[in-house]
Every structure is written in C-alpha cells, then in structure tokens.
Design an enzyme around this catalytic site. Structure first.
Site, short mmCIF file in Angstrom:
data_model
loop_
_atom_site.label_atom_id
_atom_site.label_comp_id
_atom_site.label_asym_id
_atom_site.label_seq_id
_atom_site.Cartn_x
_atom_site.Cartn_y
_atom_site.Cartn_z
N LYS A 80 0.82 -1.21 0.00
CA LYS A 80 0.00 0.00 0.00
C LYS A 80 0.86 1.27 0.00
CE LYS A 80 -0.80 0.15 5.04
NZ LYS A 80 -0.19 1.45 5.35
N ASP A 81 2.15 1.16 0.35
CA ASP A 81 3.05 2.32 0.34
C ASP A 81 3.68 2.57 -1.02
OD1 ASP A 81 2.64 2.69 3.06
OD2 ASP A 81 4.40 1.51 3.65
N ARG A 125 -7.66 8.47 4.08
CA ARG A 125 -8.73 7.51 3.81
C ARG A 125 -9.46 7.14 5.10
NH1 ARG A 125 -8.82 2.36 4.99
NH2 ARG A 125 -6.61 2.42 5.51
N ARG A 126 -8.70 6.81 6.14
CA ARG A 126 -9.32 6.45 7.42
C ARG A 126 -10.06 7.65 8.02
NH1 ARG A 126 -3.85 3.36 9.24
NH2 ARG A 126 -4.31 1.31 8.38
N ARG A 143 1.58 9.85 13.36
CA ARG A 143 2.67 9.41 12.51
C ARG A 143 3.68 8.58 13.29
NH1 ARG A 143 4.74 12.06 8.58
NH2 ARG A 143 5.88 10.13 8.38
N ARG A 149 3.53 4.80 17.29
CA ARG A 149 2.12 5.17 17.26
C ARG A 149 1.36 4.57 18.44
NH1 ARG A 149 -0.06 3.12 12.19
NH2 ARG A 149 1.97 2.25 11.64
N CYS A 234 -2.66 12.41 -7.43
CA CYS A 234 -3.10 13.17 -6.26
C CYS A 234 -3.48 12.23 -5.13
CB CYS A 234 -4.29 14.04 -6.63
SG CYS A 234 -5.07 14.89 -5.24
#
Length: 303
Positions: A80-81, A125-126, A143, A149, A234
């Site tokens: 996902k990164d 998104r979250r 972050r 975290r 974007c």
C-alpha cells in the site's frame, strides 16, 4: 545460485519482519541473501502529515535509489506504500500471500461512539471514512512506526487510534481487545507485501517470482488499477478491496471528500478470467458518476 541477493528494507520493526520473511523464503529455495536496512524520508520526518510531504513514494524512494545505484538487488515493501507507477528500470516480481486487509480501532478505555471523541490516524482515507460515520468526532494526525504510534496513543488524551490489523499481527503487538472496522474499506493492497527488482536483473527476477501468490497478485492489481485510474497523481481518500470468491472476484471501491461528508462507492464482480482491466473499468465508472468532479475538488483543497 552463487550470487548473494541483497535485500533492501526500511529499518522499522515491521519492515524488517517483512524483509526477513522474504529472506527466509528465498533461503529455503537455496538462495543466499543479505539484509540491507535504510531509513526513508517518511520514517525521519514525523512532524508533518504524509499528504503535506507529497505522500507518493515517501517510504519507497530511498530504496528505489539504492536499487538503481545497485546498493541493493531487491526491495520489500508494504504494497500500500508503493506508488502505482514504479520508477523506470524497476519492476514488480512477486506479491506474497496477503494477510488481513482490515483496519482496527484500538482504545484505552471504553467510550460511547455516539458522543464527541478524538481519534488518531495519519491516513486521509481512514479520516474521511471515520468522519463520514461519526461526524461529531475530531480526527488528529498520527505518525511514526507502529511501536511509536502505539506509545503516542498511550501518552495522549485520545479516545482511540486506527491501525492496520496485519501490521500489528506481524510483529505480535495485536491486543486481545480491539474493534475490527469491517465497515471501513482498506487502502488498495493493504495487508500485502510486494517484492521489486531491477528490470535487467534476470537472476533476481526469476528467484523472487517463485514467491508470488497468484490470487493476492490478481486482487492487489485490481485495487491498484482502481487507485491509479482515480488519483491521477493526487493523494485522496480512496478505499478498495477485491476478493476471490469461488471462480469470480468481488470488488468494492470508494472515494470520499476530505471532510468525509461526500461518499462515492462502487460494487462489482467479474469472472477471474476477465480480471485484467477490471480495476481500471471500475475506476472509470466511478469517475463518470461524480468521481472526476470530486477529485478536482480534492486537488483544489490540497493545493
């Protein structure tokens, strides 16, 4: 098999777990390997939200450079990164079998979700999906690596924080008490690990291709094609999940406004044999049904 495959990885605990998983699998096939950890800009700069840093590739660029300089031979990433367009000269060679794609909520105390609360996440998104469901809540930026975290959650007055379940499971930090957010669509390719190699390195391409998990490869391709079709470079609140169900693929995708008030979604299925353009077609359909206008609005707000 005399060549030693140098495996590039970020030096966080989770990234090292992922790289060691690939190392173990390659060595089980008879290959010699060596880990080469590096720090990425995304790991070093923790005082800005990711979207303010130009999130695309923020965790992968350092390893891209190391590969192109031939400091490392392959790199292992949380898929996902990884930007949907890889740098020239670098190719995807394997997607390992996917772990859980779910997001989870961790809390310090039980609290009433219907009342005002503060939830932490570094993900647009979250944030958008949470505010869509709980518009009376406040979402703050979070972050750092997983351990940092988790510590920030304990040290702050927040009611909760959102994490990817797979990351916590992999490094044995998943608490017994957590809430699975089964209503929240994950990031495209969340829970999947990807291996990339130099396009002209036939030895490493052949070696790592043996680790590919076909269904995980297909599903993450659909999700990332959907993402690429929508985003146009974007960063935006985009969720996607493709799952193999018998001989078909079930897909759900969504696009939210930054404040979570506007939601566009799509749900489709296709025969596995016809998966190749499926993600792009779903993205194009969403763009036609309001997505293009919403993406223009998001880009304007992020300028």
């Amino acid at each position: 098999m005399s060549k030693v495959i140098k495996i590039g990885t970020r030096d966080s605990k989770l990234a090292l777990w992922q790289a060691n998983t690939v190392k173990t699998k390659l060595e089980a096939l008879g290959y010699k390997t060596e880990l080469v950890p590096v720090k990425s800009t995304g790991d070093l700069v923790l005082d800005k939200p990711l979207y303010e840093m130009g999130i695309t590739g923020i965790f992968t660029k350092t390893l891209d450079v190391a590969m192109l300089n031939e400091t490392v031979d392959i790199a292992v990433h949380s898929m996902k990164d990884v930007p949907t367009a890889l740098p020239i000269g670098i190719v995807q060679t394997a997607v390992l079998e996917r772990a859980s794609s779910e997001d989870i909520l961790l809390t310090k105390i039980d609290f009433d979700l219907t009342k005002p609360a503060t939830i932490a996440t570094g993900s647009l998104r979250r944030k958008a999906q949470w505010l869509h469901r709980y518009p009376n809540h406040t979402v703050v930026d979070l972050r750092g690596n997983v351990n940092l975290r988790l510590q920030k959650l304990q040290n702050n007055e927040w009611e909760g924080a959102i994490f990817a379940k797979a990351g916590l499971e992999r490094i044995h930090l998943l608490p017994d008490t957590h809430e699975t957010l089964d209503w929240m669509l994950p990031a495209p390719a969340q829970g999947a690990m990807v291996v990339v190699a130099l396009e002209n390195d036939e030895f490493c391409k052949e070696a790592t291709s043996k680790l590919n998990h076909t269904n995980s490869d297909i599903c993450t391709k659909i999700e990332r094609d959907f993402l690429r079709t929508l985003e146009g470079g974007c960063t935006a609140p985009i969720g996607a999940l493709a799952e193999v169900v018998e001989d078909s693929i079930q897909f759900k995708g969504c696009l939210f406004s930054l404040d979570g008030k506007e939601k566009l979604e799509i749900a489709k299925s296709v025969a596995i044999a016809n998966y190749k353009d499926f993600g792009s077609k779903c993205g194009e359909e969403l763009l036609k049904n309001g997505g293009a206008q919403l993406m223009r609005q998001i880009k304007k707000e992020m300028e």
